[in-house]
Enzyme design. Structure first.
Site, PDB file in Angstrom:
ATOM      1  N   SER A 258       0.852  -0.939  -0.031  1.00 41.85           N
ATOM      2  CA  SER A 258      -0.081  -0.365   0.244  1.00 41.85           C
ATOM      3  C   SER A 258       0.562   1.027  -0.027  1.00 41.85           C
ATOM      4  O   SER A 258       2.171   1.417   0.435  1.00 41.85           O
ATOM      5  CB  SER A 258      -0.528   0.112   0.828  1.00 41.85           C
ATOM      6  OG  SER A 258      -0.107   0.504   2.776  1.00 41.85           O
ATOM      7  N   LYS A 259       0.358   2.293  -0.552  1.00 43.53           N
ATOM      8  CA  LYS A 259       0.987   3.639  -0.464  1.00 43.53           C
ATOM      9  C   LYS A 259       1.634   4.006   1.023  1.00 43.53           C
ATOM     10  O   LYS A 259       2.362   5.035   1.577  1.00 43.53           O
ATOM     11  CB  LYS A 259       0.178   4.860  -0.703  1.00 43.53           C
ATOM     12  CG  LYS A 259      -0.461   4.738  -1.946  1.00 43.53           C
ATOM     13  CD  LYS A 259      -1.471   6.256  -2.429  1.00 43.53           C
ATOM     14  CE  LYS A 259      -0.751   7.303  -2.662  1.00 43.53           C
ATOM     15  NZ  LYS A 259      -1.648   8.387  -3.303  1.00 43.53           N
ATOM     16  N   ARG A 260       1.337   3.639   2.081  1.00 43.54           N
ATOM     17  CA  ARG A 260       1.517   3.334   3.515  1.00 43.54           C
ATOM     18  C   ARG A 260       3.072   2.666   3.799  1.00 43.54           C
ATOM     19  O   ARG A 260       3.681   3.143   4.886  1.00 43.54           O
ATOM     20  CB  ARG A 260       0.708   3.428   4.187  1.00 43.54           C
ATOM     21  CG  ARG A 260      -0.060   4.193   4.903  1.00 43.54           C
ATOM     22  CD  ARG A 260      -1.727   4.110   5.587  1.00 43.54           C
ATOM     23  NE  ARG A 260      -1.997   2.657   5.383  1.00 43.54           N
ATOM     24  CZ  ARG A 260      -3.572   2.437   4.674  1.00 43.54           C
ATOM     25  NH1 ARG A 260      -3.740   3.176   4.180  1.00 43.54           N
ATOM     26  NH2 ARG A 260      -3.949   1.264   4.357  1.00 43.54           N
TER      27      ARG A 260
END
Length: 493
Positions: A258-260
């Site tokens: 994910s982007k995180r």
């Protein structure tokens, strides 16, 4: 002449670009270039709360850094401009009006609370919990009563009461039954169009022939196909595009990247000094391969061979170690001039720990070929050559303890005497090696054991570039001065 193939890459400008997004851009770009078709770069920036101009600029900068060119889009223009959705609101309003007038969409007055309650009831009864069609065939009297209550309707698209089947270019034939694809919102109550409207409308009006995107968007495909069909009926589109849904990229713990996740940030790889071609080579392997026995190839070779039918539908795991190894291979393939130019950012502030006036370009260019074969990422260059440009070597206590054993002072003193006997003509790697080898033999040590104290005295570390080539570039006065400093520290001076 370009053929009729038209694909699009349409990110949202929210935060830093991530590697999953880059993989999608790469497959679209390679597909367009292989087909000699058209790549449309479109910006999906209708979410004013999350989109930013800074992120938009980062997207453009990332595309340029990666080496992707586009045929239509920002800074290029094209026949379907503008290519930013925030500048196309009149288009979406007009399409929504036409869908309503044709009965392909309708106003829905259901409140969030009512929708939630009916979903819960459907779940409790073991039925599908999507929208139940409450406002689908609303009478004008009932609609008027809702409006009198002050309710602001959304616009819902009316899904056909039939199964939708399509052939995914990666996954084969897929069918969705109507009970699993209910009517869906396309315009908010405040009049703002939703992704569910703007994305397929832009694809239709921009004549996109192939949609290559992530697997997470697979479930929206039947809704979009139905909308394309409605747009064809309204003579706003000429075809339903073909779809290819790319496999998930998995991160640590077998979870979707994910982007995180820190390792998903494109900026991280740029700052570490990945080469664009090295990173793209690795990302292409997340679902595709040139051949079973070959991992290293150029982007030109990828474009020549790329076929969307060869993409593996199974999830692909992101392996940082493999990405680094592939990048190291690409660094080794650079010609010397390109390599030294590529290192430039890491030879200056804020990366370089030395004063600008202490940097010696000639010395760097002399040592660079020896560094090139040892780097994983370009930022490694700084620690590899810092001994050349710092007044004193980096203090590394662990290296000192490892190399400076009992008797090291005597060995260093002998090595210093032999090195001091060399002059400018003989201060060459081979002669330097012979001098240290002879010093080691005097103390009953093989070259590996003999050179360790010399390396730490001169460079500060037990591991680094080839020692004797390093001493040759460092020069006789600085080499002897550093050995003297080490002897003083050992108490042997």
């Amino acid at each position: 002449m370009a053929n009729a193939t038209r694909v699009r890459f349409c990110p949202s400008p929210t935060g830093n670009p991530h590697v999953g997004l880059v993989r999608t851009a790469l497959f679209n770009w390679a597909f367009a270039r292989h087909q000699q078709g058209t790549l449309v770069f479109r910006i999906e920036d209708t979410d004013a709360a999350r989109d930013s101009e800074e992120s938009y600029r980062q997207l453009l900068d990332a595309m340029r850094w990666l080496g992707f060119d586009w045929d239509e889009g920002p800074e290029v223009g094209g026949p379907h401009a503008p290519y930013r959705q925030s500048q196309r609101m009149d288009v979406y309003r007009d399409v929504a009006r036409k869908l309503l007038a044709a009965g392909r969409a309708y106003h829905c007055y259901c409140s969030t609370e009512e929708l939630d309650a009916r979903r819960e009831a459907a779940r409790a009864a073991g039925k599908p919990s999507g929208y139940d069609g409450h406002c689908r065939d609303l009478t004008e009297e009932r609609a008027e009563a809702y409006r009198a209550e002050g309710r602001q309707p959304i616009v819902r698209f009316r899904m056909p009461d039939r199964a939708i089947t399509f052939t995914d270019l990666v996954r084969g034939e897929i069918t969705y039954q109507p009970e699993n694809v209910p009517d869906y919102g396309i315009v908010r109550a405040n009049g703002a169009p939703l992704y569910t409207l703007v994305n397929p409308v832009d694809d239709a009006l921009m004549e996109i022939t192939h949609v290559l995107r992530g697997e997470d968007l697979l479930s929206s495909t039947p809704r979009q196909i139905a909308l394309y069909e409605a747009l064809i009926d309204l003579q706003l589109a000429t075809r339903v595009p073909e779809f290819a849904h790319l496999p998930y990229v998995m991160g640590e713990g077998n979870k979707k990247l994910s982007k995180r996740d820190p390792q998903s940030s494109l900026n991280l790889y740029r700052e570490r000094g990945f080469l664009p071609e090295g990173l793209l080579n690795y990302l292409s392997l997340l679902g595709w391969s040139l051949s079973a026995d070959r991992d290293i190839f150029s982007i030109e070779e990828m474009v020549a061979a790329f076929d969307i039918a060869d993409v593996n539908p199974n999830p692909a795991r992101f392996d940082l170690k493999k990405a680094e190894a592939i990048n190291a291979d690409h660094i080794r393939q650079l010609d010397p001039k390109t390599f030294t130019e590529a290192c430039e950012p890491w030879l200056n502030a804020p990366y370089a720990p030395w004063a600008p006036e202490d940097f010696d370009r000639a010395a760097f260019e002399e040592i660079a070929p020896h560094a090139q074969t040892r780097l994983t990422v370009l930022s490694d260059i700084t620690a590899n050559v810092d001994f050349l440009f710092l007044p004193e070597p980096v203090e590394d206590e662990a290296s000192w303890k490892k190399a400076m054993k009992e008797g090291s002072d005597a060995l260093l003193a002998t090595a210093r005497t032999r090195l001091a006997a060399l002059d400018g003509e003989t201060w060459k790697a081979e002669e330097l090696k012979a001098a240290v080898l002879a010093a080691g033999e005097e103390h009953g040590l093989k070259l590996g054991k003999a050179q360790a104290p010399v390396r730490v005295a001169v460079t500060g570390r037990t591991v680094g570039l080839p020692l004797f080539e390093s001493l040759e570039v460092l020069g006789k006065p600085r080499t002897l001065a550093r050995i003297d400093a080490a002897l003083a520290k050992l108490g042997g001076a």
